[in-house]
Write a protein that holds these residues in place. Structure first.
Motif: not given
Length: 246
Positions: A107-121
């Motif tokens: 469902i998500l893709r890409g580096p986990i730190e970038a996902i967290l930094d962009n508040f995707v969750v």
């Protein structure tokens, strides 16, 4: 003893509505789940508990995928709770566990730190990890004088940004939801959309939402979980298997 707040009983897609109030759907689709958020007040102290379980005798594969991520979020956060820790850190831990699980599902893709930094969750969990509870269901004291809110997805709805201290009681209520409006917002933001596979989102949209909520008291050495309702997959499926035959 009386109801602490208006109960939520949301089936299927209705569980994507955080404070669903109609509570009038027939439980006629065994592939769906029902989310029940309810609590009683006893001797002037409130409880606030949520469980999500299958309508049928077992979780559908898609529902189980999301349920197991939320259960992992809750277990890890509860285990991390204790005195002199920051409540905001518990929310951030939940986000990390959610991101790991959603990455595994695609469902998500890409580096986990970038996902967290962009508040995707925050587009899948648009509420805080929990709140203080006591004489009121959403009790006071979550924002000590001088503490500001963080205006970021998910974080802006934190009901507490403070240190946990002994004898404080918190709810721990992670959730994952497929809310059309929020996901449409995410799709419109390139810095967020690049980390979401919207075809996979469409596949899981039928899940609606999952939330699991316990009430814990902070102790001198850690925490005490006051909630004894079943929540393990095998426990819930065992109960539902018996009920479904009747």
């Amino acid at each position: 003893m009386y109801e602490a707040y208006g109960s939520i009983a949301a089936r299927g897609r209705n569980a994507a509505v955080l404070h669903y109030t109609k509570n009038n759907q027939l439980l006629d689709n065994a592939d769906e789940m029902i989310l029940v958020d309810a609590g009683a007040t006893f001797e002037n102290y409130a409880s606030d508990i949520t469980r999500t379980w299958p309508v049928g005798p077992t979780f559908s594969p898609l529902c189980r995928d999301i349920y197991e991520i939320v259960l992992d979020m809750q277990k890890q956060v509860i285990q991390a709770c204790g005195p002199n820790k920051q409540w905001e850190d518990m929310h951030n831990l939940a986000n990390r566990v959610a991101a790991q699980g959603l990455l595994k599902l695609g469902i998500l893709r890409g580096p986990i730190e970038a996902i967290l930094d962009n508040f995707v969750v925050g587009y899948f969990m648009p509420h805080g990890i929990g709140h203080l509870i006591g004489i009121d269901t959403h009790d006071v004291g979550g924002y000590p004088t001088g503490t500001e809110r963080v205006n970021k997805p998910g974080l802006r709805y934190l009901r507490a940004r403070r240190e946990m201290l002994p004898n404080m009681v918190f709810t721990v209520e992670p959730g994952l939801y497929f809310v059309d409006d929020m996901l449409n917002d995410a799709k419109s933001l390139p810095e967020v959309a690049q980390y979401i596979d919207f075809d996979k989102v469409a596949e899981y949209r039928c899940v609606g939402g999952v939330r699991i909520e316990d009430n814990i008291v902070i102790t001198e050495s850690g925490y005490d979980n006051l909630t004894a309702c079943p929540k393990e997959v095998d426990e819930l499926e065992s109960i539902r298997a018996v009920a479904y035959k009747q």
